[in-house]
Scaffold this motif. Structure first.
Motif, PDB file in Angstrom:
ATOM      1  N   TRP A 184      33.240  36.854  28.494  1.00  0.00           N
ATOM      2  CA  TRP A 184      32.786  36.070  29.341  1.00  0.00           C
ATOM      3  C   TRP A 184      33.904  35.224  30.121  1.00  0.00           C
ATOM      4  CZ3 TRP A 184      33.840  30.832  29.333  1.00  0.00           C
ATOM      5  CH2 TRP A 184      34.457  30.132  28.139  1.00  0.00           C
ATOM      6  N   THR A 185      34.760  35.281  29.322  1.00  0.00           N
ATOM      7  CA  THR A 185      36.230  34.408  30.035  1.00  0.00           C
ATOM      8  C   THR A 185      36.629  35.423  31.025  1.00  0.00           C
ATOM      9  OG1 THR A 185      37.733  35.509  28.462  1.00  0.00           O
ATOM     10  CG2 THR A 185      36.724  33.431  27.934  1.00  0.00           C
ATOM     11  N   LEU A 186      36.493  36.705  31.153  1.00  0.00           N
ATOM     12  CA  LEU A 186      37.067  37.646  32.177  1.00  0.00           C
ATOM     13  C   LEU A 186      36.059  37.504  33.361  1.00  0.00           C
ATOM     14  CD1 LEU A 186      39.311  39.500  31.901  1.00  0.00           C
ATOM     15  CD2 LEU A 186      38.428  39.007  29.731  1.00  0.00           C
ATOM     16  N   GLY A 187      34.800  36.935  33.266  1.00  0.00           N
ATOM     17  CA  GLY A 187      34.059  36.728  34.423  1.00  0.00           C
ATOM     18  C   GLY A 187      34.548  35.357  35.213  1.00  0.00           C
ATOM     19  N   ILE A 188      34.916  34.399  34.156  1.00  0.00           N
ATOM     20  CA  ILE A 188      35.286  33.070  35.018  1.00  0.00           C
ATOM     21  C   ILE A 188      36.656  33.532  35.769  1.00  0.00           C
ATOM     22  CG2 ILE A 188      36.533  30.994  34.437  1.00  0.00           C
ATOM     23  CD1 ILE A 188      33.336  31.112  33.667  1.00  0.00           C
ATOM     24  N   GLU A 189      37.530  34.057  35.280  1.00  0.00           N
ATOM     25  CA  GLU A 189      39.043  34.357  35.645  1.00  0.00           C
ATOM     26  C   GLU A 189      38.697  35.486  37.141  1.00  0.00           C
ATOM     27  OE1 GLU A 189      42.174  35.729  33.374  1.00  0.00           O
ATOM     28  OE2 GLU A 189      41.640  34.195  31.895  1.00  0.00           O
ATOM     29  N   GLN A 190      37.916  36.211  36.927  1.00  0.00           N
ATOM     30  CA  GLN A 190      37.747  37.380  37.936  1.00  0.00           C
ATOM     31  C   GLN A 190      37.255  36.244  39.185  1.00  0.00           C
ATOM     32  OE1 GLN A 190      39.399  39.663  37.511  1.00  0.00           O
ATOM     33  NE2 GLN A 190      37.834  41.198  37.824  1.00  0.00           N
ATOM     34  N   LYS A 191      36.451  35.356  39.269  1.00  0.00           N
ATOM     35  CA  LYS A 191      35.985  34.610  40.186  1.00  0.00           C
ATOM     36  C   LYS A 191      36.956  33.672  40.765  1.00  0.00           C
ATOM     37  CE  LYS A 191      31.179  34.483  38.364  1.00  0.00           C
ATOM     38  NZ  LYS A 191      31.530  35.721  37.337  1.00  0.00           N
ATOM     39  N   PHE A 192      37.915  33.190  39.778  1.00  0.00           N
ATOM     40  CA  PHE A 192      39.055  32.339  40.083  1.00  0.00           C
ATOM     41  C   PHE A 192      40.054  33.380  41.107  1.00  0.00           C
ATOM     42  CE2 PHE A 192      43.517  31.259  39.301  1.00  0.00           C
ATOM     43  CZ  PHE A 192      43.383  29.878  39.577  1.00  0.00           C
ATOM     44  N   TYR A 193      40.136  34.465  40.717  1.00  0.00           N
ATOM     45  CA  TYR A 193      41.069  35.277  41.452  1.00  0.00           C
ATOM     46  C   TYR A 193      40.525  35.797  42.900  1.00  0.00           C
ATOM     47  CZ  TYR A 193      43.077  36.291  36.768  1.00  0.00           C
ATOM     48  OH  TYR A 193      43.778  36.263  35.700  1.00  0.00           O
ATOM     49  N   LEU A 194      39.175  35.394  43.058  1.00  0.00           N
ATOM     50  CA  LEU A 194      38.657  35.928  44.336  1.00  0.00           C
ATOM     51  C   LEU A 194      38.821  34.785  45.378  1.00  0.00           C
ATOM     52  CD1 LEU A 194      35.137  37.414  43.529  1.00  0.00           C
ATOM     53  CD2 LEU A 194      37.159  38.540  44.445  1.00  0.00           C
ATOM     54  N   VAL A 195      39.137  33.444  45.045  1.00  0.00           N
ATOM     55  CA  VAL A 195      39.409  32.273  45.745  1.00  0.00           C
ATOM     56  C   VAL A 195      40.779  31.933  45.863  1.00  0.00           C
ATOM     57  CG1 VAL A 195      38.177  29.971  46.304  1.00  0.00           C
ATOM     58  CG2 VAL A 195      36.685  31.769  45.328  1.00  0.00           C
ATOM     59  N   TRP A 196      41.253  31.500  44.630  1.00  0.00           N
ATOM     60  CA  TRP A 196      42.434  30.886  44.610  1.00  0.00           C
ATOM     61  C   TRP A 196      43.501  31.594  45.543  1.00  0.00           C
ATOM     62  CZ3 TRP A 196      44.338  26.266  44.522  1.00  0.00           C
ATOM     63  CH2 TRP A 196      45.651  26.133  44.295  1.00  0.00           C
ATOM     64  N   PRO A 197      43.647  32.708  45.334  1.00  0.00           N
ATOM     65  CA  PRO A 197      44.858  33.507  46.201  1.00  0.00           C
ATOM     66  C   PRO A 197      44.627  33.340  47.650  1.00  0.00           C
ATOM     67  CG  PRO A 197      44.250  34.930  44.401  1.00  0.00           C
ATOM     68  CD  PRO A 197      43.306  33.600  44.410  1.00  0.00           C
ATOM     69  N   ALA A 198      43.481  33.401  48.139  1.00  0.00           N
ATOM     70  CA  ALA A 198      42.926  33.113  49.431  1.00  0.00           C
ATOM     71  C   ALA A 198      43.483  31.606  49.925  1.00  0.00           C
ATOM     72  CB  ALA A 198      41.551  33.567  49.746  1.00  0.00           C
TER      73      ALA A 198
END
Length: 384
Positions: free
Chosen positions: A143-157
């Protein structure tokens, strides 16, 4: 004894002690799951929040150093690195687990057909309550990977949006994002999750914890802001930070239950973890310990070790029933078996995939285009 200068920090291309910190985070999670009541004091479940702060810090450091080196952040290169870093081990381990139970004839009884849509789309934190944390759910820790993947989608942008502006603007963006997410906590899990795993998994507090690490990276990357955290790199101040982190860490289990799961504890833990990270940049005994070869060996394999723990425990228990009883010996054996499996995946899947991603990025840089070829920066090692 002295502090670490900003120039010395910027010259660091690896953070060895953080590899060891990842190892610690992964192992205490295993001991939380399989060590029994005698290891409750270790508060192993908060190991995932160590991972979150580390991920936020390392990802943002990588982005900022790319910008400093090349003058811009390439989202394409970032996502290539993330895809080749995260997905090959994730899907290989998940396929191994599914194949294992399919050959045993348990694929349908474990209800994997119902959960596939969550695992394959990294929406793991939204698994239905009846399936989450059940004895026959051997991949729920993802489940932690689901959290991090969403973070990666937004924060770098958002970092690209900040451009080459002063660090102050990046700080404002990080603080603004944190404020929005903190305001959403009452709308998701609430400030007290009342022992509900479902509420905790879906809380926006996890993204705030990730942003604590990201904010730390912004501060440390700025020569002007670095002076606010520089004292923590002095051995004496580092000792204070380490003691403060340790004091909260070993009491998190008690505090968590005595407060009906007050998520503000997770925010406090994230701040102390950030202080610990700064202290590990300087020279002190803890930095030395976490930088040793065994700690770095486990840290390099911590991602796969974390994902393997559930199936490793099942295999060990099925082979030797005595390990179906959780305790110190069970936790040690499960850790070793998970590490063995993780080492195989690291050597044959994870590391080759990372190198393939780097080669793809290097080839993209050499293509004749509007942008002239640039020397590829050596990536900061980033955890899952």
């Amino acid at each position: 004894m002295r502090t670490l200068t900003h120039a010395e920090f910027m010259a660091m291309r690896r953070f060895p002690a953080l590899d060891g910190l990842r190892a610690f985070a992964a192992v205490i999670v295993v001991f939380f799951h399989f060590g029994g009541a005698e290891w409750k004091w270790l508060s192993g479940w908060v190991g995932v929040y160590l991972f979150f702060v580390l991920s936020g810090f390392l990802i943002t450091t990588l982005l900022l150093r790319e910008q400093d080196t090349k003058g811009r952040i390439s989202l394409k290169n970032f996502y290539i690195r993330r895809v080749f870093r995260i997905m090959p081990p994730y899907f290989v381990i998940f396929a191994f687990i599914m194949a294992f139970f399919y050959l045993r004839g348990d694929f349908f009884t474990i209800r994997y057909p119902e959960t596939l849509k969550y695992y394959l789309t990294f929406m793991n934190e939204f698994l239905p309550e009846g399936m989450k944390g059940a004895p026959n759910d051997y991949f729920s820790g993802s489940w932690t990977l689901g959290i991090e993947q969403k973070f990666y989608l937004v924060w770098p942008a958002l970092m690209v949006f900040a451009g080459v502006a002063a660090a102050r603007r990046r700080v404002y963006i990080a603080l603004g994002a944190m404020a929005v997410l903190i305001a959403c906590i009452p709308l998701t899990a609430g400030w007290y999750t009342a022992y509900s795993i479902t509420a905790l998994y879906t809380s926006t507090v996890h993204y705030v914890v990730l942003l604590v690490g990201a904010l730390l990276a912004i501060v440390m990357n700025s020569k002007r802001l670095y002076r606010f955290v520089q004292p923590l790199t002095h051995p004496l101040f580092a000792l204070v930070a380490i003691i403060g982190f340790t004091a909260l860490h070993v009491n998190m289990e008690t505090l968590w239950h005595s407060t009906s799961n007050a998520v503000v504890l997770l925010l406090a833990y994230a701040v102390l973890t950030a202080m610990l990270i700064v202290s590990l940049m300087g020279r002190n005994p803890m930095t030395w310990l976490l930088s040793t070869s065994p700690m770095r060996f486990v840290g390099d394999r911590s991602y796969s070790l974390y994902l393997f723990q559930g199936i490793a425990a099942f295999m060990v228990g099925a082979l030797l029933p005595r390990f179906q009883v959780y305790g110190t010996l069970t936790a040690v054996v499960v850790t070793l078996v998970s590490l063995l499996l993780a080492d195989v995946v690291f050597r044959w899947v994870e590391h080759p995939a990372i190198e393939l991603g780097r080669r793809i990025i290097a080839r993209r840089a050499k293509k004749p285009a509007a942008n002239p070829p640039a020397k590829e920066m050596q990536p900061v090692p980033v955890g899952a």
